[in-house]
Design a protein around this motif. Sequence first.
Motif, PDB file in Angstrom:
ATOM      1  N   GLY A   7       0.812  -1.214   0.000  1.00  0.00           N
ATOM      2  CA  GLY A   7       0.000   0.000   0.000  1.00  0.00           C
ATOM      3  C   GLY A   7       0.843   1.261   0.000  1.00  0.00           C
ATOM      4  O   GLY A   7       0.316   2.361  -0.115  1.00  0.00           O
ATOM      5  N   GLY A   8       2.168   1.088   0.150  1.00  0.00           N
ATOM      6  CA  GLY A   8       3.039   2.254   0.243  1.00  0.00           C
ATOM      7  C   GLY A   8       3.455   2.811  -1.096  1.00  0.00           C
ATOM      8  O   GLY A   8       3.097   2.311  -2.167  1.00  0.00           O
ATOM      9  N   ALA A   9       4.241   3.885  -1.043  1.00  0.00           N
ATOM     10  CA  ALA A   9       4.827   4.523  -2.220  1.00  0.00           C
ATOM     11  C   ALA A   9       6.339   4.457  -2.079  1.00  0.00           C
ATOM     12  O   ALA A   9       6.876   4.806  -1.024  1.00  0.00           O
ATOM     13  N   TYR A  10       7.013   4.003  -3.131  1.00  0.00           N
ATOM     14  CA  TYR A  10       8.471   3.901  -3.013  1.00  0.00           C
ATOM     15  C   TYR A  10       9.140   5.238  -3.311  1.00  0.00           C
ATOM     16  O   TYR A  10       8.672   6.022  -4.141  1.00  0.00           O
ATOM     17  N   VAL A  11      10.210   5.486  -2.587  1.00  0.00           N
ATOM     18  CA  VAL A  11      11.032   6.688  -2.788  1.00  0.00           C
ATOM     19  C   VAL A  11      12.422   6.197  -3.199  1.00  0.00           C
ATOM     20  O   VAL A  11      13.178   5.703  -2.362  1.00  0.00           O
ATOM     21  N   PRO A  12      12.767   6.282  -4.495  1.00  0.00           N
ATOM     22  CA  PRO A  12      14.065   5.784  -4.929  1.00  0.00           C
ATOM     23  C   PRO A  12      15.195   6.690  -4.460  1.00  0.00           C
ATOM     24  O   PRO A  12      15.146   7.911  -4.645  1.00  0.00           O
ATOM     25  N   VAL A  13      16.211   6.084  -3.844  1.00  0.00           N
ATOM     26  CA  VAL A  13      17.377   6.820  -3.347  1.00  0.00           C
ATOM     27  C   VAL A  13      18.615   6.099  -3.847  1.00  0.00           C
ATOM     28  O   VAL A  13      18.815   4.915  -3.555  1.00  0.00           O
ATOM     29  N   ASP A  14      19.431   6.784  -4.595  1.00  0.00           N
ATOM     30  CA  ASP A  14      20.655   6.182  -5.136  1.00  0.00           C
ATOM     31  C   ASP A  14      21.686   6.053  -4.024  1.00  0.00           C
ATOM     32  O   ASP A  14      22.066   7.062  -3.404  1.00  0.00           O
ATOM     33  N   PRO A  15      22.175   4.841  -3.762  1.00  0.00           N
ATOM     34  CA  PRO A  15      23.198   4.678  -2.715  1.00  0.00           C
ATOM     35  C   PRO A  15      24.475   5.446  -2.991  1.00  0.00           C
ATOM     36  O   PRO A  15      25.260   5.703  -2.075  1.00  0.00           O
ATOM     37  N   GLY A  16      24.672   5.840  -4.244  1.00  0.00           N
ATOM     38  CA  GLY A  16      25.866   6.601  -4.592  1.00  0.00           C
ATOM     39  C   GLY A  16      25.767   8.082  -4.308  1.00  0.00           C
ATOM     40  O   GLY A  16      26.739   8.825  -4.478  1.00  0.00           O
ATOM     41  N   TYR A  17      24.597   8.548  -3.865  1.00  0.00           N
ATOM     42  CA  TYR A  17      24.434   9.955  -3.532  1.00  0.00           C
ATOM     43  C   TYR A  17      25.318  10.317  -2.331  1.00  0.00           C
ATOM     44  O   TYR A  17      25.588   9.471  -1.461  1.00  0.00           O
ATOM     45  N   PRO A  18      25.729  11.594  -2.225  1.00  0.00           N
ATOM     46  CA  PRO A  18      26.400  12.052  -1.007  1.00  0.00           C
ATOM     47  C   PRO A  18      25.495  11.852   0.212  1.00  0.00           C
ATOM     48  O   PRO A  18      24.264  11.892   0.103  1.00  0.00           O
TER      49      PRO A  18
ATOM     50  N   GLU B 260      24.740  13.759   2.590  1.00  0.00           N
ATOM     51  CA  GLU B 260      23.864  14.884   2.881  1.00  0.00           C
ATOM     52  C   GLU B 260      22.571  14.800   2.055  1.00  0.00           C
ATOM     53  O   GLU B 260      21.488  15.079   2.561  1.00  0.00           O
ATOM     54  N   ARG B 261      22.711  14.400   0.799  1.00  0.00           N
ATOM     55  CA  ARG B 261      21.509  14.303  -0.053  1.00  0.00           C
ATOM     56  C   ARG B 261      20.633  13.137   0.399  1.00  0.00           C
ATOM     57  O   ARG B 261      19.402  13.263   0.441  1.00  0.00           O
ATOM     58  N   ILE B 262      21.251  12.007   0.741  1.00  0.00           N
ATOM     59  CA  ILE B 262      20.465  10.862   1.212  1.00  0.00           C
ATOM     60  C   ILE B 262      19.669  11.254   2.457  1.00  0.00           C
ATOM     61  O   ILE B 262      18.466  10.984   2.556  1.00  0.00           O
ATOM     62  N   SER B 263      20.330  11.930   3.383  1.00  0.00           N
ATOM     63  CA  SER B 263      19.648  12.339   4.621  1.00  0.00           C
ATOM     64  C   SER B 263      18.504  13.297   4.313  1.00  0.00           C
ATOM     65  O   SER B 263      17.415  13.204   4.896  1.00  0.00           O
TER      66      SER B 263
END
Length: 820
Positions: A535-546, A548-551
């Motif tokens: 039922g959720g919505a996925y939020v794609p986050v690239d593990p290669g991001y800095p 600070e951006r991931i946070s």
Amino acid sequence: MSTYRETSLTSYQKDIWAAESRAPGDPQFNVVQHERLTGPVDTGALHDALTRTLLGHEAFRIRFGERDGVPFQWSGDPGEWPGVWEPDEDLSGREDPAAAVAARLEEFLAEPFTVQDSPLVSALLVRESSATVHLALKAHHLVVDGWALNTVSGQMWEAYARGDAAEDSRPRLSHSVAVEADAAYRASADRERDLAFHRDAHRDTVPVLFPRSAGAEAPDSPGRARYGFSVDAALVDRIREGGGSPFGVVAAAFATYFARVHRSEQIVLGVPFLNRQDERTRSVVGQFANSLPLRVDLRPDASLPDLAEQVRTRTAELRGHERLALGDVLRTVGELPGGVRALFDVTLSYVRFPAVAVPAGITRVASIMAPVHRQDALAVTVHADEGDGTLRIALDHALDVFDEDFPVAGVAEGIRRLLEGAVEAPERPALTLPLIGEEERGELARAARGPDVAHRTDRTLHELFEERAAVHPGRTAVVDEATGKRIDFATLDARANQIARALRARGVGPDDRVAVLMRRGPDLPAALLGVLKAGGAYVPVDPGYPQERISFLLEDSRASVVLTSGETPPSGLDPSVVVLTVRELLRGPSGPVEPAAGPHHLAYVIYTSGSTGRPKGVMVEHRSVVNRLAWMQRRYPIGADDVLLQKTPISFDVSVWELFWWAAEGASVALLPVDGEKDPRDILRTVRSRRVTTLHFVPSMLGPFLDLLEESPALRADAASLRRVFCSGEALPPARVDQFHRVFGAYAAGSGPLLVNLYGPTEATVDVSYQDLARMVRVRRTGDERCPHTPPCAPLPHPPLHDLHHLREPHHRTTYAPPP
């Protein structure tokens, strides 16, 4: 042989001679004085009056020749002068006499003169009805200009009024006056002053020219046509009441229109100047007119009256330097950026000659007709008659520029709207004035959005997948190129169900965000489907991001859970965030999961790059993605034998259709190895080994892929399975489109892949417009080739907009321009 001596050509004649020599037999320098006459016209007396008038002017007896590449002119004796009249024609019995007359006049205008040692004047009388006749006097621009033809008309009507017996006793000045005046000017200090003026005026000019093909200079070039429209007297009066001159406002309107077409802050118009310095030269029948470049700078905040004032000021400046021939202007300016040797290809002539008196009872409507010159795209002639506020505007246009994709009628409508804007909103910036009316704007908006097409509105993404899994459980769904693992639909569905149950047990429900911090691999499809099934919505986050951006993404999205592959646990996360690995969720019951989310719930939240500010999360519902995939399947259907290549990082919205289109249609997906999207050889190897039929490139990566195949033709066999290649994300250069077709050949059934250019903002669910780039030979540009397909492809560059039923307000644009 004539007793008159040979003379050189004037500077203005030399410019015409040079252009004529490059295209002999072309009517581009014909000029016609056309008079529509209604009333009791004695055609015999009119014949006689015109003949006597022409005989009185040396210009119509001038002949031209060339010796050792140098042109010269001489004039014959009056007794040697042949007749100029074409046989009279009566078209009053035709079904549509007015149309027949118009066609005959166009034909007359298009008949070229033989320039060397031949008369350069001809006359035609055509009857439209018992009350209306048309007189057309045609001459070559080597011997006369528009002012001269108007002078001849005035003298003709004076001779008509006097009758046969009386002769005009006024002395006629010889055309040699023009030669002498030009020679004196070329030896004067004034010429040096004019050279310096024009050199300085165009030191930083960047001409905005229409792209023209070599065919524009060929004998079989696409040709020319004329379109006319009027600006009514009431609007012209309002322009004058506002303090503007009709010429200045009309010129400003054309500059504004083409600035918007070219998206330029500068437009150069070619403006013919009378170039007759005194009463003596004004009375000579000859060629004095000189077209000069009028530069208009369009500041973003400038109103149309502001631009009209700029036109007035710069026209006055040019008038002080109007004697320098255009050829000399171009030579002193030199080569312009891009190797261009022309300052303009749109000319604007404002014709307001002295009124011609005709006998009582006869109504005369006169106009100058002249075809657009070969190097020009458009010649605008504005007729402003004495005592009549109405402006009659003729648009002589090149058909390789103004065609079905860029109709000249649309130009006329745009100019009308701008002129109305000049009086209705005089303070408004010209570049923001409407070019179309509200009704047309509504029609365009409806056409741009495309028709509403029925699609599945009662399904979510994962439900479409579940339907396929139930029908084809043993069909291969996912192939991982890096490990060679294969996963069938049933297995993938079961794993997604396990993940969904585990997420629900941790509180995930409709519209809850689950961050997917994973690289491409065999667990990724199950993770995404599991989030959706929960039922959720996925939020794609690239593990290669800095970090600070991931946070930032995790905090801003309010993700309650983070899914990882477990290879590299993220660090620095808020302690309240639950971090789970996919592997630890793959346990427990794998049967169907009760639906939790519906079509109006969120499917994903993808963040923009943040290149122009803080990254923004775009929330997209299931119904939007289902709609997007339904359009793609309707337009480019795939089936069980299709393999899509998943190569786009899931943080980019293109990945959405790579990840779910195949799942909704029962095809399969091949997962490119991590970072393989950066290497065209890795891509090609996967295409070959997994028999990929459909893949996507950003244009900057399509280039290296095509370069590889072009440099190593033997590798093209590795791409033989491809059926369709999609491009988006950046502007697609025309050179790459040409290269694609060199590498793969023209698209037709069984002869290579189709190239499709897509565009769309993330906010409008991936894409909003498309262009099928089937190979188009340049029908519009050269006129000598045709599309090889059956049925023929639509002409480029007009972009057909797709029939996607938008669920959010789209922004339509095409990023492809065809080869020039």
